[in-house]
Design a protein around this motif. Structure first.
Motif, PDB file in Angstrom:
ATOM      1  N   ALA A 159     -13.733  -0.392  13.729  1.00  0.00           N
ATOM      2  CA  ALA A 159     -15.036  -0.886  13.303  1.00  0.00           C
ATOM      3  C   ALA A 159     -15.165  -0.764  11.791  1.00  0.00           C
ATOM      4  N   VAL A 160     -16.044  -1.566  11.223  1.00  0.00           N
ATOM      5  CA  VAL A 160     -16.329  -1.470   9.797  1.00  0.00           C
ATOM      6  C   VAL A 160     -16.903  -0.089   9.523  1.00  0.00           C
ATOM      7  N   GLU A 161     -16.321   0.607   8.572  1.00  0.00           N
ATOM      8  CA  GLU A 161     -16.725   1.992   8.322  1.00  0.00           C
ATOM      9  C   GLU A 161     -18.213   2.091   8.033  1.00  0.00           C
ATOM     10  N   GLY A 162     -18.860   3.065   8.686  1.00  0.00           N
ATOM     11  CA  GLY A 162     -20.286   3.284   8.500  1.00  0.00           C
ATOM     12  C   GLY A 162     -21.163   2.377   9.323  1.00  0.00           C
ATOM     13  N   THR A 163     -20.566   1.554  10.225  1.00  0.00           N
ATOM     14  CA  THR A 163     -21.332   0.630  11.062  1.00  0.00           C
ATOM     15  C   THR A 163     -20.772   0.641  12.477  1.00  0.00           C
ATOM     16  N   ASP A 164     -21.456  -0.087  13.365  1.00  0.00           N
ATOM     17  CA  ASP A 164     -20.913  -0.295  14.709  1.00  0.00           C
ATOM     18  C   ASP A 164     -20.372  -1.718  14.867  1.00  0.00           C
ATOM     19  N   ILE A 165     -20.098  -2.395  13.748  1.00  0.00           N
ATOM     20  CA  ILE A 165     -19.565  -3.756  13.777  1.00  0.00           C
ATOM     21  C   ILE A 165     -18.075  -3.699  14.087  1.00  0.00           C
ATOM     22  N   LYS A 166     -17.678  -4.289  15.206  1.00  0.00           N
ATOM     23  CA  LYS A 166     -16.264  -4.280  15.600  1.00  0.00           C
ATOM     24  C   LYS A 166     -15.451  -5.171  14.664  1.00  0.00           C
ATOM     25  N   ALA A 167     -14.284  -4.705  14.295  1.00  0.00           N
ATOM     26  CA  ALA A 167     -13.351  -5.503  13.506  1.00  0.00           C
ATOM     27  C   ALA A 167     -12.295  -6.059  14.449  1.00  0.00           C
ATOM     28  N   VAL A 175       0.863  -1.185   0.000  1.00  0.00           N
ATOM     29  CA  VAL A 175       0.000   0.000   0.000  1.00  0.00           C
ATOM     30  C   VAL A 175       0.897   1.232   0.000  1.00  0.00           C
ATOM     31  N   GLY A 176       0.598   2.173  -0.895  1.00  0.00           N
ATOM     32  CA  GLY A 176       1.410   3.377  -1.003  1.00  0.00           C
ATOM     33  C   GLY A 176       0.853   4.527  -0.185  1.00  0.00           C
ATOM     34  N   ARG A 177       1.584   5.629  -0.211  1.00  0.00           N
ATOM     35  CA  ARG A 177       1.139   6.821   0.494  1.00  0.00           C
ATOM     36  C   ARG A 177      -0.206   7.282  -0.060  1.00  0.00           C
ATOM     37  N   GLU A 213      -8.022   1.068   9.037  1.00  0.00           N
ATOM     38  CA  GLU A 213      -6.969   0.957  10.041  1.00  0.00           C
ATOM     39  C   GLU A 213      -5.977  -0.147   9.661  1.00  0.00           C
ATOM     40  N   ARG A 214      -4.693   0.133   9.891  1.00  0.00           N
ATOM     41  CA  ARG A 214      -3.640  -0.829   9.590  1.00  0.00           C
ATOM     42  C   ARG A 214      -3.128  -1.463  10.875  1.00  0.00           C
ATOM     43  N   ALA A 215      -2.997  -2.782  10.849  1.00  0.00           N
ATOM     44  CA  ALA A 215      -2.435  -3.501  12.000  1.00  0.00           C
ATOM     45  C   ALA A 215      -1.904  -4.835  11.499  1.00  0.00           C
ATOM     46  N   THR A 216      -0.927  -5.372  12.195  1.00  0.00           N
ATOM     47  CA  THR A 216      -0.333  -6.655  11.824  1.00  0.00           C
ATOM     48  C   THR A 216      -0.474  -7.618  12.985  1.00  0.00           C
ATOM     49  N   GLU A 217      -1.234  -8.683  12.763  1.00  0.00           N
ATOM     50  CA  GLU A 217      -1.514  -9.661  13.821  1.00  0.00           C
ATOM     51  C   GLU A 217      -0.418 -10.731  13.860  1.00  0.00           C
ATOM     52  N   TYR A 218      -0.152 -11.245  15.038  1.00  0.00           N
ATOM     53  CA  TYR A 218       1.017 -12.090  15.276  1.00  0.00           C
ATOM     54  C   TYR A 218       1.023 -13.398  14.493  1.00  0.00           C
ATOM     55  N   PHE A 260      -0.307  -8.182   5.218  1.00  0.00           N
ATOM     56  CA  PHE A 260      -0.676  -9.553   4.874  1.00  0.00           C
ATOM     57  C   PHE A 260      -2.141  -9.577   4.439  1.00  0.00           C
ATOM     58  N   ILE A 261      -2.526 -10.622   3.722  1.00  0.00           N
ATOM     59  CA  ILE A 261      -3.840 -10.649   3.082  1.00  0.00           C
ATOM     60  C   ILE A 261      -4.996 -10.362   4.056  1.00  0.00           C
ATOM     61  N   PRO A 262      -5.083 -11.018   5.230  1.00  0.00           N
ATOM     62  CA  PRO A 262      -6.208 -10.691   6.124  1.00  0.00           C
ATOM     63  C   PRO A 262      -6.146  -9.258   6.642  1.00  0.00           C
ATOM     64  N   GLU A 263      -4.917  -8.748   6.843  1.00  0.00           N
ATOM     65  CA  GLU A 263      -4.761  -7.372   7.321  1.00  0.00           C
ATOM     66  C   GLU A 263      -5.180  -6.375   6.241  1.00  0.00           C
ATOM     67  N   PHE A 264      -4.888  -6.720   4.991  1.00  0.00           N
ATOM     68  CA  PHE A 264      -5.257  -5.850   3.873  1.00  0.00           C
ATOM     69  C   PHE A 264      -6.783  -5.740   3.770  1.00  0.00           C
ATOM     70  N   PHE A 265      -7.465  -6.865   3.866  1.00  0.00           N
ATOM     71  CA  PHE A 265      -8.923  -6.819   3.776  1.00  0.00           C
ATOM     72  C   PHE A 265      -9.539  -6.079   4.969  1.00  0.00           C
ATOM     73  N   ARG A 266      -8.990  -6.313   6.171  1.00  0.00           N
ATOM     74  CA  ARG A 266      -9.517  -5.589   7.333  1.00  0.00           C
ATOM     75  C   ARG A 266      -9.285  -4.084   7.173  1.00  0.00           C
ATOM     76  N   TYR A 267      -8.145  -3.726   6.616  1.00  0.00           N
ATOM     77  CA  TYR A 267      -7.835  -2.315   6.335  1.00  0.00           C
ATOM     78  C   TYR A 267      -8.845  -1.720   5.345  1.00  0.00           C
ATOM     79  N   LEU A 268      -9.225  -2.483   4.318  1.00  0.00           N
ATOM     80  CA  LEU A 268     -10.213  -1.994   3.361  1.00  0.00           C
ATOM     81  C   LEU A 268     -11.566  -1.770   4.028  1.00  0.00           C
TER      82      LEU A 268
END
Length: 464
Positions: free
Chosen positions: A212-220, A83-85, A164-169, A152-160
């Motif tokens: 949370a998923v943007e536009g919702t109160d669903i926790k990611a 992902v770029g700037r 928010e960007r995060a890397t899980e162990y 990583f792939i799951p982090e990329f989808f969660r970011y979309l």
């Protein structure tokens, strides 16, 4: 409480709703979609744009069905997106089958194989993220300069979904760039690799809420993002102990044990075992074995030739084929991505001076018997590397629907096999979300709920 799990594998993806009443868990499929590598100009990629569109459809279907509290994502390991700037998408991610053994050997020689293993404890596989970056560096891939982050792939989808960007162990640990003891990025390896350190964000533990998923109160929630990590969570072991091992059965087969500390002994290095991250401070001591990928590829080739068979039909034909036929080394790199899998299997048998299987049933039986033999060898190596002996093998994942393979595994390994749950990865994903939400206390309670909620089947060794 209703929880949504996205479980993406190399051949398909699903959105499943988990319903928890405080004591028992049930699951319901909201959406299913195909996945496969795409080939462009001689390279393999993942079509993440289409996959994300399918995931959005799955989320909408789930929301239309139930009030969703949280969602989590698990996928295969090692691969990721640049992902770029300014949130710029820098192209389709390479798929793991695009990377060569030659490249892995060159990187191992330059950095030192023993040095890499002593620090990371990870099995040497040509597609590990470490070797992917080595190839990117050697080829002067433009993404390395343009990228602001590697996800990583799951982090990329969660970011979309969240921004928010995060890397899980658990997913980061598959890279062969994480220190097995500190559970953080290994700074020396990254420095030796000479890639930008800023590409890799801080590592968080599974069970962390990430917005949370943007536009919702669903926790990611960052679950065990590596699908095998989630699958191991679902192993319905009565209690922790040293007498059982696990096998996650799917496109890949992965065999291992759950430990509290990494094992990086000379024996572990010699047998190419891996120390991948687990939940609640555990380590998954394991080794990858080729899985049902060979069956999937054969089915695809036969379908293209006008001979379409369901997996149930192929298994029936395999049962009818004569036992004790030819065997292949399922881990041979020749089976990683051949143009014609049935022909490749026949060629391997011919070159080994064995009878050549011709019918789909004979080829299917050859694959299954060869997989069972590989499981036995891997379990023997696991005993050597860990110093433990096993009386039971827990099998989880979609591959356990192949009852013939389950019985062959019990016969070959000479121990009891307990198979279930089928949707192990999604279930592990869901229960880690319930832990993050405070509905479950720990791993033991999660496994007690799983055992009470989902059936298993027991296979005892039979005389052959």
């Amino acid at each position: 409480m209703n929880i949504l799990a996205f479980d993406l594998g190399a051949s398909s993806g699903r959105a499943l709703i988990g319903r928890f009443d405080g004591a028992r868990l049930s699951i319901e499929e909201a959406h299913r979609f195909p996945n496969q590598m795409i080939r462009m100009r001689g390279h393999f990629y993942w079509d993440v744009q289409r996959l994300f569109a399918e995931m959005q459809t799955g989320l909408q279907k789930a929301v239309n069905t139930a009030r969703i509290t949280a969602m989590g994502i698990d996928t295969w390991g090692v691969d990721g997106c640049f992902v770029g700037r300014g949130d710029t998408f820098l192209g389709f991610p390479y798929a793991y089958r695009d990377f060569s053994l030659k490249n892995m050997k060159a990187c191992s020689k330059k950095l030192g194989a023993e040095f890499i293993y002593e620090r990371t404890g990870i099995q040497f596989m040509p597609f590990n993220t470490l070797f992917q970056f080595f190839q990117h560096k050697r080829s002067r891939a433009p993404q390395l300069k343009a990228a602001d982050a590697f996800l990583f792939i799951p982090e990329f989808f969660r970011y979309l979904f969240t921004g928010e960007r995060a890397t899980e162990y658990t997913i980061a640990s598959t890279s062969q760039m994480v220190n097995a003891r500190t559970r953080t990025w290994d700074e020396e390896i990254i420095a030796k690799l000479r890639v930008p350190r800023g590409l890799f964000g801080d590592i968080i533990e599974p069970g962390t809420v990430c917005g949370a998923v943007e536009g919702t109160d669903i926790k990611a929630i960052a679950v065990a993002g590596h699908d095998t990590g989630s699958a191991v969570v679902s192993v319905p072991a009565v209690q922790s102990g040293d007498d059982w091992a696990w096998l996650s059965s799917g496109t890949w087969s992965i065999i291992g044990i759950e430990t509290k500390t990494p094992i990086t002994t000379p024996e572990a290095f010699a047998t190419n075992y891996s120390n991948e991250g687990g939940v609640f401070g555990t380590v998954r001591f394991l080794r990858n074995v080729a899985g049902l990928w060979l069956c999937q590829e054969c089915a695809r080739i036969w379908k293209a030739r006008g001979q379409e068979y369901s997996y149930a039909e192929l298994d029936r034909m395999a049962r009818e084929a004569a036992p004790g036929g030819p065997l292949i080394n399922v881990n041979d790199p020749r089976f990683n991505a051949p143009d014609d899998m049935p022909a490749e299997i026949q060629a391997a048998c011919r070159e080994g001076s064995q009878p050549v299987p011709h019918s789909p049933g004979e080829i299917q039986r050859c694959i299954l018997e060869s997989l069972a033999r590989a499981y036995k060898a891997t379990l023997d190596d696991l005993t050597t590397a860990s110093g433990k002996r096993f009386s039971k093998l827990h099998m989880v994942g979609g591959g356990i629907q192949n009852r013939l393979l389950n019985q062959m595994t019990a016969d070959a390994c000479g121990i009891t096999v307990e198979a279930g749950p089928v949707e192990g990865t999604a279930i592990g994903n869901i229960v880690m979300q319930l832990v993050a939400l405070g509905e479950l206390r720990d791993l033991q309670q999660a496994r007690e709920v799983i055992r009470a909620s989902f059936p298993t089947e027991v296979y005892e060794p039979e005389a052959v």
